[in-house]
Write a protein that holds these residues in place. Structure first.
Motif, PDB file in Angstrom:
ATOM      1  N   SER A  56       0.827  -1.199   0.000  1.00 33.80           N
ATOM      2  CA  SER A  56       0.000   0.000   0.000  1.00 33.80           C
ATOM      3  C   SER A  56       0.863   1.251   0.000  1.00 33.80           C
ATOM      4  O   SER A  56       0.573   2.213  -0.711  1.00 33.80           O
ATOM      5  CB  SER A  56      -0.913   0.023   1.219  1.00 33.80           C
ATOM      6  OG  SER A  56      -1.724  -1.114   1.225  1.00 33.80           O
ATOM      7  N   LYS A  75       2.099   1.709  -3.376  1.00 38.49           N
ATOM      8  CA  LYS A  75       1.019   2.192  -4.250  1.00 38.49           C
ATOM      9  C   LYS A  75       0.772   3.677  -4.055  1.00 38.49           C
ATOM     10  O   LYS A  75       0.602   4.417  -5.035  1.00 38.49           O
ATOM     11  CB  LYS A  75      -0.264   1.406  -3.956  1.00 38.49           C
ATOM     12  CG  LYS A  75      -0.415   0.252  -4.888  1.00 38.49           C
ATOM     13  CD  LYS A  75      -1.609  -0.644  -4.690  1.00 38.49           C
ATOM     14  CE  LYS A  75      -2.737  -0.236  -3.845  1.00 38.49           C
ATOM     15  NZ  LYS A  75      -3.641  -1.356  -3.551  1.00 38.49           N
ATOM     16  N   GLN A  76       0.794   4.112  -2.796  1.00 34.84           N
ATOM     17  CA  GLN A  76       0.584   5.542  -2.539  1.00 34.84           C
ATOM     18  C   GLN A  76       1.715   6.363  -3.156  1.00 34.84           C
ATOM     19  O   GLN A  76       1.477   7.417  -3.736  1.00 34.84           O
ATOM     20  CB  GLN A  76       0.526   5.816  -1.030  1.00 34.84           C
ATOM     21  CG  GLN A  76      -0.689   5.229  -0.345  1.00 34.84           C
ATOM     22  CD  GLN A  76      -2.001   5.684  -0.961  1.00 34.84           C
ATOM     23  OE1 GLN A  76      -2.146   6.833  -1.349  1.00 34.84           O
ATOM     24  NE2 GLN A  76      -2.952   4.782  -1.096  1.00 34.84           N
ATOM     25  N   ARG A 136       1.178   6.617  -6.794  1.00 36.96           N
ATOM     26  CA  ARG A 136       0.128   7.577  -7.117  1.00 36.96           C
ATOM     27  C   ARG A 136       0.689   8.988  -7.105  1.00 36.96           C
ATOM     28  O   ARG A 136       0.420   9.788  -7.989  1.00 36.96           O
ATOM     29  CB  ARG A 136      -0.990   7.494  -6.078  1.00 36.96           C
ATOM     30  CG  ARG A 136      -2.024   6.469  -6.386  1.00 36.96           C
ATOM     31  CD  ARG A 136      -3.039   6.405  -5.292  1.00 36.96           C
ATOM     32  NE  ARG A 136      -3.930   7.566  -5.294  1.00 36.96           N
ATOM     33  CZ  ARG A 136      -4.876   7.760  -4.362  1.00 36.96           C
ATOM     34  NH1 ARG A 136      -5.021   6.894  -3.387  1.00 36.96           N
ATOM     35  NH2 ARG A 136      -5.657   8.807  -4.410  1.00 36.96           N
TER      36      ARG A 136
END
Lengths: 210, 152
Positions: free
Chosen positions: B129, B132-133, B136
Motif C-alpha cells: 500500500s 502504491k501511494q 500515485r
C-alpha cells in the motif's frame, strides 16, 4: 617469377560452427525471454486538495465492499447481505459456499432487477448489442488490512477479474459468437462498456486486529 | 549375393557441413534481435503469487520493475526490502526513481509507462500500500501486480 602451381589451401572452417555455438549459448544464458505477466490495474490520481479527499458519494445499493483481513479471511458486504469466507478455498467457491466470483457476477449484472443490487440503466450501445440494461454505477471496493498477505490480496483480485472476464466472455459469445480474445479492439471496447470494470482499491484500514 | 558385398570399394561421401555455421549464425541473430538482456541482478528473492487471469505486459521497454522481497544476502536484513534498479531503496525513493525512468522514455511513450510490482507472496499489504501511494504521488498510475499463470 613462375606462377606457383600449388592451390591455395582452403581454410579449415570446421570450428566455425563451434564458435558460433558458443556465441549462441552465451546469448541464451544472458538474455531473458520471459515476458512479464500480471494483473493490470489503474490507480486513481493523487488527491489534489482537501476537497477531493472527501469520498465520492456512492449509493449503498451500488456498493460492494470486499474486505480482506489480517487472517486472510474475506468478507463481502452488499445490501443483499454479508458473506464470510474463512480461507481462499471457500472464497473461490469450493468450500460449500457461493464463491466470490458468482457474488460479483450477480452484483454486476443484477439479473432479477433487485432493489438491493445496483440500479440498472437502459442504454443504447449501438449494434450489435443494441439497447440493454447495465449497471453503470456499480463500485466494488476492495479493502485490506495492513497485515493482509499479498498472496491473499492477489487471490481476491484474481477472483474479481475472473468474474468480469467471464461476463465479458459470455457477452462476446452472445453478441458476436466469438470468444472475447478473437474480437477486434473496438468490439472488445464495446463489451467493456457493457461490463465496465469498476474496482476501487481503498487505502488500508486497521480492522481485524493485527 | 554380390549385391550386398561391402568390401567392394566405394567410400561413403563426406557430409558437407560448410553451411552449418551459417545456420547457427542465423539462430544467433534471431536470438540477438528478439531478446532483451538481463539488465539487473536481483538482490531480493521473491516468489510471486499465482493467478489465473494474468495478462501479458506488451511492450517491455515501457515496463519499469519494482522488486519487493527478502534480501538474498542475510547481512542486509531479513525484513521486506525493495529493490529499484541495482540497489535496495526505501519507499520514499520511488518518486525519484519513477521520474528518472519516465524521463528516459520519449515523450509520446511516457503515458504508457507501466510499473510492474514483483512482490513476494508473503509480503504484508502495508508495504504494498505504501508503494502504491508513492506511485500515485509520482503519477505512475498504470500498474501491474506481477503473477504467475496458474489454474486455480
Amino acid at each position: 617469377m613462375a606462377k606457383s602451381k600449388k592451390k591455395v589451401p582452403s581454410l579449415n572452417s570446421s570450428s566455425m560452427a563451434d564458435i558460433s555455438f558458443l556465441l549462441l549459448i552465451f546469448f541464451l544464458v544472458t538474455s531473458s525471454m520471459d515476458t512479464d505477466s500480471g494483473l493490470a490495474r489503474k490507480l486513481p490520481p493523487p488527491p489534489q486538495d482537501e476537497q477531493n479527499l472527501q469520498e465520492m458519494k456512492v449509493q449503498q445499493r451500488n456498493l460492494m465492499v470486499v474486505l480482506v483481513n489480517s487472517q486472510n479471511q474475506t468478507m463481502v458486504k452488499t445490501q443483499l447481505g454479508d458473506e464470510w469466507y474463512a480461507n481462499v478455498t471457500q472464497m473461490v467457491g469450493k468450500g460449500g459456499k457461493v464463491g466470490l466470483k458468482d457474488k460479483v457476477k450477480e452484483f454486476v449484472t443484477n439479473p432479477n432487477n433487485s432493489e438491493q443490487l445496483p440500479e440498472l440503466t437502459e442504454e443504447d450501445l449501438g449494434p450489435p448489442i443494441g439497447t440493454v440494461m447495465r449497471t453503470a454505477d456499480h463500485v466494488i471496493s476492495l479493502q485490506n488490512d495492513a497485515t493482509t498477505s499479498y498472496k491473499a490480496y492477489i487471490a481476491v483480485q484474481n477472483e474479481l477479474v475472473k468474474a468480469y472476464n467471464e461476463l465479458r466472455q459470455d457477452a462476446a459469445k452472445k453478441y458476436y459468437s466469438k470468444s472475447y480474445d478473437e474480437l477486434l479492439p473496438e468490439e472488445q471496447e464495446l463489451i467493456n462498456t457493457l461490463y465496465p470494470q469498476r474496482i476501487s482499491e481503498a487505502e488500508p484500514k486497521n480492522f481485524g486486529g493485527n | 549375393m554380390g549385391k550386398f558385398n561391402k568390401s567392394g570399394g566405394k567410400e561413403l561421401p563426406e557430409l558437407n557441413t560448410s553451411s552449418l555455421p551459417d545456420m547457427i549464425f542465423a539462430i544467433l541473430f534471431f536470438f540477438m534481435v528478439t531478446v532483451t538482456m538481463r539488465s539487473e541482478e536481483l538482490m531480493v528473492k521473491f516468489r510471486i503469487p499465482a493467478a489465473s487471469e494474468v495478462q501479458k505486459l506488451e511492450k517491455k521497454s515501457l515496463v519499469t520493475f519494482i522488486n519487493i522481497g527478502i534480501p538474498t544476502d542475510p547481512r542486509l536484513g531479513t525484513g521486506t526490502q525493495m529493490q529499484l534498479n541495482d540497489k535496495l531503496a526505501a519507499v520514499s525513493d520511488i518518486q525519484d526513481y519513477i521520474a528518472q525512468e519516465k524521463s528516459s522514455l520519449n515523450e509520446a511513450d511516457q503515458q504508457f509507462m507501466t510499473v510492474s510490482i514483483k512482490a513476494d507472496e508473503n509480503t504484508k499489504m502495508q508495504y504494498i500500500s505504501d508503494v502504491k501511494q508513492a506511485l500515485r504521488k509520482a503519477y505512475a498510475l498504470k500498474i501491474s501486480y506481477s503473477a504467475r499463470k496458474a489454474e486455480n
